[in-house]
Design a protein around this motif. Structure first.
Motif: not given
Length: 123
Positions: A60-87
């Protein structure tokens, strides 16, 4: 901010964690959410791990990205998608053809903005 933790199993032949961190940081900068110097990344190799019950040809390869609270679900989903594609690109290009089943996952989590503390030493 943010903090990125990359965890990977050591049975991934050819996986370069330093190159992975660089690619993941680039994906975060390209999101326009962060400046390069603000990203704090680290990699943790797992020598001892268990996936399922008795499975041996799994990694397995797993990434946890910890952010300061306040970003929208759409932004967090975009970040997750970008990281998954890179992985996915990294694992596909670094792993020789093998019988390993490789699980690739990403989690984006919020840190409580009111409780997060940051300091720097005074010299």
């Amino acid at each position: 901010m943010p903090h990125l933790t990359l965890e990977y199993t050591t049975n991934l032949a050819g996986f370069d964690p330093r190159a992975a961190l660089n690619s993941l940081n680039i994906a975060l900068v390209e999101s326009s959410q962060f400046e390069g110097p603000d990203i704090k990344s680290r990699a943790i190799a797992s020598d001892c791990f268990q996936i399922g019950v008795g499975e041996v040809d799994v990694a397995f390869v797993h990434v946890n990205l910890s952010l300061l609270s306040g970003r929208t679900p759409q932004i967090k989903k975009d970040l997750s998608s970008r990281l998954l594609q890179a992985l996915q690109k990294l694992v596909a290009s670094s792993s020789p053809i093998s019988t390993l089943e490789i699980q690739i996952t990403v989690d984006v989590s919020d840190l409580d903005r009111d409780c997060y503390a940051k300091g720097s030493p005074r010299i």
